[in-house]
Design a protein around this motif. Structure first.
Motif, PDB file in Angstrom:
ATOM      1  N   MET A 172      31.241 -14.376   9.596  1.00 46.73           N
ATOM      2  CA  MET A 172      30.826 -14.137   8.310  1.00 46.73           C
ATOM      3  C   MET A 172      29.540 -13.739   8.137  1.00 46.73           C
ATOM      4  O   MET A 172      28.446 -14.299   8.654  1.00 46.73           O
ATOM      5  N   ALA A 173      29.179 -12.611   7.131  1.00 49.03           N
ATOM      6  CA  ALA A 173      27.922 -12.266   7.101  1.00 49.03           C
ATOM      7  C   ALA A 173      27.032 -13.070   5.904  1.00 49.03           C
ATOM      8  O   ALA A 173      27.529 -13.976   5.077  1.00 49.03           O
ATOM      9  N   ILE A 174      25.726 -12.819   6.231  1.00 47.62           N
ATOM     10  CA  ILE A 174      24.858 -13.941   5.310  1.00 47.62           C
ATOM     11  C   ILE A 174      24.859 -13.335   3.804  1.00 47.62           C
ATOM     12  O   ILE A 174      25.250 -12.055   3.721  1.00 47.62           O
ATOM     13  N   LYS A 175      24.680 -14.119   2.772  1.00 46.55           N
ATOM     14  CA  LYS A 175      24.642 -13.828   1.491  1.00 46.55           C
ATOM     15  C   LYS A 175      23.350 -13.978   0.752  1.00 46.55           C
ATOM     16  O   LYS A 175      22.794 -14.823   1.126  1.00 46.55           O
ATOM     17  N   PRO A 176      23.118 -13.199   0.119  1.00 41.92           N
ATOM     18  CA  PRO A 176      21.533 -13.633  -0.920  1.00 41.92           C
ATOM     19  C   PRO A 176      21.758 -14.601  -1.785  1.00 41.92           C
ATOM     20  O   PRO A 176      22.772 -15.035  -2.108  1.00 41.92           O
ATOM     21  N   PRO A 177      20.599 -15.164  -2.159  1.00 44.25           N
ATOM     22  CA  PRO A 177      20.697 -16.418  -2.873  1.00 44.25           C
ATOM     23  C   PRO A 177      21.274 -15.970  -4.336  1.00 44.25           C
ATOM     24  O   PRO A 177      21.010 -14.611  -4.620  1.00 44.25           O
ATOM     25  N   ALA A 178      22.107 -16.674  -4.718  1.00 45.29           N
ATOM     26  CA  ALA A 178      22.805 -16.342  -6.236  1.00 45.29           C
ATOM     27  C   ALA A 178      21.793 -16.138  -7.252  1.00 45.29           C
ATOM     28  O   ALA A 178      22.272 -15.351  -8.007  1.00 45.29           O
ATOM     29  N   TRP A 179      20.682 -16.585  -7.187  1.00 43.89           N
ATOM     30  CA  TRP A 179      19.646 -16.164  -8.198  1.00 43.89           C
ATOM     31  C   TRP A 179      18.808 -15.147  -8.185  1.00 43.89           C
ATOM     32  O   TRP A 179      18.099 -14.639  -8.807  1.00 43.89           O
ATOM     33  N   CYS A 180      19.043 -14.320  -6.912  1.00 50.40           N
ATOM     34  CA  CYS A 180      18.604 -12.987  -6.983  1.00 50.40           C
ATOM     35  C   CYS A 180      19.656 -12.144  -5.841  1.00 50.40           C
ATOM     36  O   CYS A 180      19.167 -11.931  -4.775  1.00 50.40           O
ATOM     37  N   ARG A 181      20.564 -11.786  -6.541  1.00 47.64           N
ATOM     38  CA  ARG A 181      21.592 -10.895  -5.779  1.00 47.64           C
ATOM     39  C   ARG A 181      21.037  -9.675  -5.183  1.00 47.64           C
ATOM     40  O   ARG A 181      21.772  -9.205  -4.383  1.00 47.64           O
ATOM     41  N   HIS A 241      12.346 -13.316   8.493  1.00 47.22           N
ATOM     42  CA  HIS A 241      11.721 -14.535   8.246  1.00 47.22           C
ATOM     43  C   HIS A 241      12.359 -14.793   6.795  1.00 47.22           C
ATOM     44  O   HIS A 241      11.536 -15.681   6.075  1.00 47.22           O
ATOM     45  N   GLY A 242      13.296 -14.347   6.402  1.00 45.59           N
ATOM     46  CA  GLY A 242      13.900 -14.580   4.993  1.00 45.59           C
ATOM     47  C   GLY A 242      14.274 -13.668   4.203  1.00 45.59           C
ATOM     48  O   GLY A 242      14.477 -12.434   4.328  1.00 45.59           O
ATOM     49  N   TRP A 243      14.732 -13.979   2.716  1.00 43.60           N
ATOM     50  CA  TRP A 243      15.340 -13.345   1.805  1.00 43.60           C
ATOM     51  C   TRP A 243      14.076 -12.625   0.974  1.00 43.60           C
ATOM     52  O   TRP A 243      13.010 -13.346   0.443  1.00 43.60           O
ATOM     53  N   LYS A 244      13.843 -11.189   1.038  1.00 42.51           N
ATOM     54  CA  LYS A 244      12.699 -10.592   0.341  1.00 42.51           C
ATOM     55  C   LYS A 244      13.179  -9.904  -0.953  1.00 42.51           C
ATOM     56  O   LYS A 244      14.424  -9.442  -0.868  1.00 42.51           O
ATOM     57  N   LEU A 260      11.411 -14.480  -1.050  1.00 41.23           N
ATOM     58  CA  LEU A 260      11.960 -15.523  -1.823  1.00 41.23           C
ATOM     59  C   LEU A 260      12.610 -16.616  -1.534  1.00 41.23           C
ATOM     60  O   LEU A 260      12.390 -17.813  -2.171  1.00 41.23           O
ATOM     61  N   LEU A 261      12.953 -16.743  -0.415  1.00 38.45           N
ATOM     62  CA  LEU A 261      13.547 -17.965   0.366  1.00 38.45           C
ATOM     63  C   LEU A 261      13.353 -17.684   1.766  1.00 38.45           C
ATOM     64  O   LEU A 261      13.824 -17.088   2.544  1.00 38.45           O
TER      65      LEU A 261
END
Length: 124
Positions: free
Chosen positions: A1-10, A17-20, A28-29
């Motif tokens: 299953m692929a990773i998904k971005p945070p719901a508050w920043c699609r 090293h995280g979500w940019k 961001l995360l």
């Protein structure tokens, strides 16, 4: 299953090293992702490829060094300078104009500012 971005920043994009943030490059995360997870994320996107880092812009010193070393000709340097002027913002053009003792009016179009700067900056 692929990773998904945070719901508050699609539109966030994964980096090791995280979500940019897609536009500001702010983390961001913070999280740890493997390259395989990142590749899977981009593969799952429909036709979207991983973003490509912008190419570095040569400074005036770099261009002069390349001319001195014989890697490029002076005419090519002038063409590179024209491309650099076109890629600058109005504020950057105004700052460059001030460095050359000229005050540019940012109310004019960018094209007009670039043309003024081409007249001001001596081609080498």
């Amino acid at each position: 299953m692929a990773i998904k971005p945070p719901a508050w920043c699609r539109r966030a994009v994964p980096v090791p090293h995280g979500w940019k943030h897609w536009a500001t490059s702010e983390i961001l995360l913070p999280k740890m992702f493997t390259q395989e997870q990142i590749d899977e994320f981009w593969a799952e996107k429909e036709g979207a490829a991983a973003p490509v880092a912008p190419a570095p812009v040569a400074t005036e010193e770099d261009v002069q060094d390349m001319i001195t070393e014989g890697k490029i000709q002076a005419g090519m340097a002038a063409a590179m300078a024209d491309d650099d002027l076109s890629s600058m913002s109005k504020k950057e053009l105004e700052t460059l104009g001030r460095e050359h003792g000229v005050e540019l009016d940012r109310r004019q179009s960018k094209k007009a500012l670039v043309e003024q700067m081409k007249d001001i900056i001596p081609s080498k």
